[in-house]
Design a protein around this motif. Structure first.
Motif, PDB file in Angstrom:
ATOM      1  N   GLY A 215     -33.879   6.480  51.157  1.00 30.78           N
ATOM      2  CA  GLY A 215     -33.686   5.205  50.280  1.00 30.78           C
ATOM      3  C   GLY A 215     -33.796   4.373  50.815  1.00 30.78           C
ATOM      4  N   ASP A 216     -33.490   3.634  51.251  1.00 33.58           N
ATOM      5  CA  ASP A 216     -33.208   2.173  51.879  1.00 33.58           C
ATOM      6  C   ASP A 216     -33.011   1.976  53.613  1.00 33.58           C
ATOM      7  OD1 ASP A 216     -31.107   1.634  50.623  1.00 33.58           O
ATOM      8  OD2 ASP A 216     -31.154   0.419  50.116  1.00 33.58           O
ATOM      9  N   GLY A 217     -33.072   0.393  54.390  1.00 32.59           N
ATOM     10  CA  GLY A 217     -32.485   0.689  55.813  1.00 32.59           C
ATOM     11  C   GLY A 217     -33.407   0.442  56.322  1.00 32.59           C
ATOM     12  N   GLU A 222     -36.824  10.758  61.658  1.00 31.56           N
ATOM     13  CA  GLU A 222     -37.402  11.612  60.998  1.00 31.56           C
ATOM     14  C   GLU A 222     -37.739  10.511  59.403  1.00 31.56           C
ATOM     15  OE1 GLU A 222     -35.099  14.791  60.373  1.00 31.56           O
ATOM     16  OE2 GLU A 222     -35.480  15.584  62.727  1.00 31.56           O
ATOM     17  N   ARG A 223     -37.451   9.585  59.333  1.00 30.52           N
ATOM     18  CA  ARG A 223     -36.871   8.767  57.769  1.00 30.52           C
ATOM     19  C   ARG A 223     -37.430   7.837  58.252  1.00 30.52           C
ATOM     20  NH1 ARG A 223     -31.153  10.912  56.443  1.00 30.52           N
ATOM     21  NH2 ARG A 223     -31.667  13.532  57.115  1.00 30.52           N
ATOM     22  N   ALA A 224     -38.491   7.416  56.940  1.00 30.42           N
ATOM     23  CA  ALA A 224     -39.626   6.781  56.595  1.00 30.42           C
ATOM     24  C   ALA A 224     -38.368   4.608  56.300  1.00 30.42           C
ATOM     25  CB  ALA A 224     -40.332   5.939  55.838  1.00 30.42           C
ATOM     26  N   GLY A 225     -36.937   5.453  55.826  1.00 32.63           N
ATOM     27  CA  GLY A 225     -36.887   3.969  55.739  1.00 32.63           C
ATOM     28  C   GLY A 225     -37.285   2.878  54.055  1.00 32.63           C
ATOM     29  N   THR A 226     -36.689   1.675  54.565  1.00 29.82           N
ATOM     30  CA  THR A 226     -37.273   0.337  53.360  1.00 29.82           C
ATOM     31  C   THR A 226     -39.248   0.508  53.584  1.00 29.82           C
ATOM     32  OG1 THR A 226     -35.217  -0.891  52.659  1.00 29.82           O
ATOM     33  CG2 THR A 226     -37.238  -1.247  52.303  1.00 29.82           C
ATOM     34  N   VAL A 227     -39.733   0.755  52.999  1.00 30.72           N
ATOM     35  CA  VAL A 227     -40.734   0.256  53.307  1.00 30.72           C
ATOM     36  C   VAL A 227     -41.858  -0.645  52.122  1.00 30.72           C
ATOM     37  CG1 VAL A 227     -41.741   2.626  53.751  1.00 30.72           C
ATOM     38  CG2 VAL A 227     -41.836   2.847  51.612  1.00 30.72           C
ATOM     39  N   PRO A 228     -43.111  -1.250  52.042  1.00 30.48           N
ATOM     40  CA  PRO A 228     -42.902  -2.004  51.138  1.00 30.48           C
ATOM     41  C   PRO A 228     -43.617  -1.106  49.517  1.00 30.48           C
ATOM     42  CG  PRO A 228     -44.358  -2.012  53.288  1.00 30.48           C
ATOM     43  CD  PRO A 228     -43.197  -1.275  53.263  1.00 30.48           C
ATOM     44  N   ALA A 229     -42.937  -1.466  48.443  1.00 29.88           N
ATOM     45  CA  ALA A 229     -42.573  -0.865  47.126  1.00 29.88           C
ATOM     46  C   ALA A 229     -44.324  -0.756  46.380  1.00 29.88           C
ATOM     47  CB  ALA A 229     -42.083  -1.526  46.317  1.00 29.88           C
ATOM     48  N   MET A 247     -42.858  12.773  49.899  1.00 34.96           N
ATOM     49  CA  MET A 247     -41.489  13.175  49.667  1.00 34.96           C
ATOM     50  C   MET A 247     -41.329  13.120  51.427  1.00 34.96           C
ATOM     51  SD  MET A 247     -39.814  12.000  47.986  1.00 34.96           S
ATOM     52  CE  MET A 247     -38.312  12.300  48.675  1.00 34.96           C
ATOM     53  N   LYS A 248     -42.466  13.943  51.785  1.00 33.82           N
ATOM     54  CA  LYS A 248     -42.376  14.399  53.316  1.00 33.82           C
ATOM     55  C   LYS A 248     -43.050  13.229  54.315  1.00 33.82           C
ATOM     56  CE  LYS A 248     -43.329  18.929  53.866  1.00 33.82           C
ATOM     57  NZ  LYS A 248     -44.262  19.938  53.593  1.00 33.82           N
ATOM     58  N   LYS A 249     -43.513  12.161  53.990  1.00 33.76           N
ATOM     59  CA  LYS A 249     -43.909  11.086  54.423  1.00 33.76           C
ATOM     60  C   LYS A 249     -42.665  10.151  55.486  1.00 33.76           C
ATOM     61  CE  LYS A 249     -48.748  10.729  54.428  1.00 33.76           C
ATOM     62  NZ  LYS A 249     -49.012  10.714  55.323  1.00 33.76           N
ATOM     63  N   LEU A 250     -41.589  10.097  53.574  1.00 34.76           N
ATOM     64  CA  LEU A 250     -40.238   9.780  54.176  1.00 34.76           C
ATOM     65  C   LEU A 250     -38.983   9.847  54.524  1.00 34.76           C
ATOM     66  CD1 LEU A 250     -40.371   8.013  49.944  1.00 34.76           C
ATOM     67  CD2 LEU A 250     -40.673   7.033  51.552  1.00 34.76           C
ATOM     68  N   VAL A 251     -39.606  11.359  54.735  1.00 34.16           N
ATOM     69  CA  VAL A 251     -38.055  11.949  54.872  1.00 34.16           C
ATOM     70  C   VAL A 251     -38.592  13.225  55.623  1.00 34.16           C
ATOM     71  CG1 VAL A 251     -36.143  13.710  54.456  1.00 34.16           C
ATOM     72  CG2 VAL A 251     -36.338  11.762  53.191  1.00 34.16           C
TER      73      VAL A 251
END
Length: 374
Positions: A215-217, A222-229, A247-251
């Motif tokens: 999600g956010d933060g 290993e996690r992207a957190g908040t990214v430009p929607a 999803m892998k790019k996010l987590v």
């Protein structure tokens, strides 16, 4: 290991924390560890089972065998406490394992994960000894206030998914340093591991927290957190990526590992020490984002913050923790409590109930059921 004599005031507690390829166990005399052990499970062993739940007998037997090898007499146990799994959203605390909980763990109400086995195995061992079984502060703890769940898009609600067990334990530890109860203070706790979560602990309840899964933060190792929607949507519909790739790019491939090719913070810090300017920029940016999230959390409390806690594996990094502190130490004292001892936290949760400092809660409680994992 020779068995240790219990004092009259001691409670002997077995704690269980099943992971994907290991099961961590601990035996505590009250809050004093007498055994902490990680039982490793090979990929071949795990792959023999068609599902997580079907590993139940295998893992239970491994636990009992390990205790026997260490000379621990299970007849002296006062309680068994397992890591809480993917249950319905519930408020924090220590819960008795009951039939409704077992049903949700077995069917994977909010998803299948090895942690679901914690409550099941705890119940089975405890039943044979006629002692209570508990879970403590699972990842589905949800104490967010309604205002914090508004995302700005009616179809999407902000979710409470965070390192509840360690956050609550470290908040209690911080309160004790001030000679206060957890429920008396406002504390911002930042858990920094593979994911990073910043929780607003208001008088014993986590009233706001970023979604530490996908999600956010802040971004993390290993996690992207908040990214430009908008840019994320464009990427999703570009035709260049499958859903799983995004999803892998996010987590998993997001955050620090995406920039530096490693999710090892120690290695990244060494790169900084060796003069790698890119590594320095990325690590500084991660500290910057954590500090910014803590600042936002302080606004939730309207500036009435008694302490800020930095915990988790990344808190061992002195430079990284110092950078975060430099952004937020004007808000409140910054306490650095590195690492996470989940076994200790589980034992302490059970102990508070056994000593009648708290009353065990009944699952599922009053939270509105809602699936939290896709």
């Amino acid at each position: 290991m020779e068995d240790i004599l219990l004092q009259e005031t001691d409670y002997r507690i077995l704690v269980l924390n099943p992971g994907s390829t290991s099961t961590k166990i601990g035996v505590f005399d009250s809050d004093r560890p007498i055994l902490e052990k990680t039982i490793r499970h090979s990929t071949e062993e795990i792959n023999e089972f068609p599902s997580v739940i079907s590993q139940y007998h295998f893992r239970k037997n491994a636990i009992l065998e390990a205790m026997d090898e260490e000379g621990i007499n299970i007849s002296k146990l006062s309680a068994v406490c397992g890591r809480g799994g993917l249950l319905r959203p519930i408020e924090g605390g220590t819960y008795k394992v009951n039939s409704r909980m077992l049903e949700d763990l077995e069917k994977g109400y909010a998803g299948q994960h090895a942690s679901n086995l914690g409550g099941i195995i705890a119940h089975e061992i405890a039943c044979g000894l006629n002692i209570p079984a508990f879970i403590v502060d699972p990842v589905v703890v949800d104490e967010m206030e309604p205002i914090a769940k508004i995302s700005g898009m009616p179809a999407i609600e902000r979710k409470s998914i965070f390192h509840a067990l360690n956050q609550k334990a470290m908040a209690r530890k911080a309160a004790a340093q001030y000679g206060k109860k957890y429920e008396e203070l406002n504390i911002i706790v930042t858990h920094m591991g593979g994911g990073i979560t910043v929780g607003v602990h208001k008088k014993g309840r986590v009233v706001d927290v970023n979604n530490g899964l996908h999600g956010d933060g802040p971004f993390s190792p290993e996690r992207a957190g908040t990214v430009p929607a908008g840019d994320l949507i464009s990427m999703c519909f570009s035709g260049d990526y499958y859903r799983e790739e995004v999803m892998k790019k996010l987590v998993g491939q997001g955050g620090m590992v995406g920039y530096l090719g490693t999710n090892d913070a120690i290695k990244a810090e060494k790169m900084v020490e060796d003069g790698d300017e890119k590594a320095k920029l990325v690590m500084d940016a991660m500290a910057y984002q954590v500090g910014k999230e803590i600042g936002a959390a302080s606004a939730v409390l309207k500036g009435k913050v008694d302490a800020i806690v930095l915990t988790g594996g990344l808190a061992h990094g002195k430079r990284f923790a110092s950078l975060i502190s430099s952004h937020v130490d004007w808000i409140a004292d910054v306490l650095i409590l590195p690492g996470e001892n989940e076994l200790q936290a589980l034992a302490e949760g059970a102990l508070r109930v056994l000593k009648k400092e708290e009353q065990a809660k009944e699952y599922p409680g009053t939270k509105k059921p809602a699936k939290v994992f896709g």
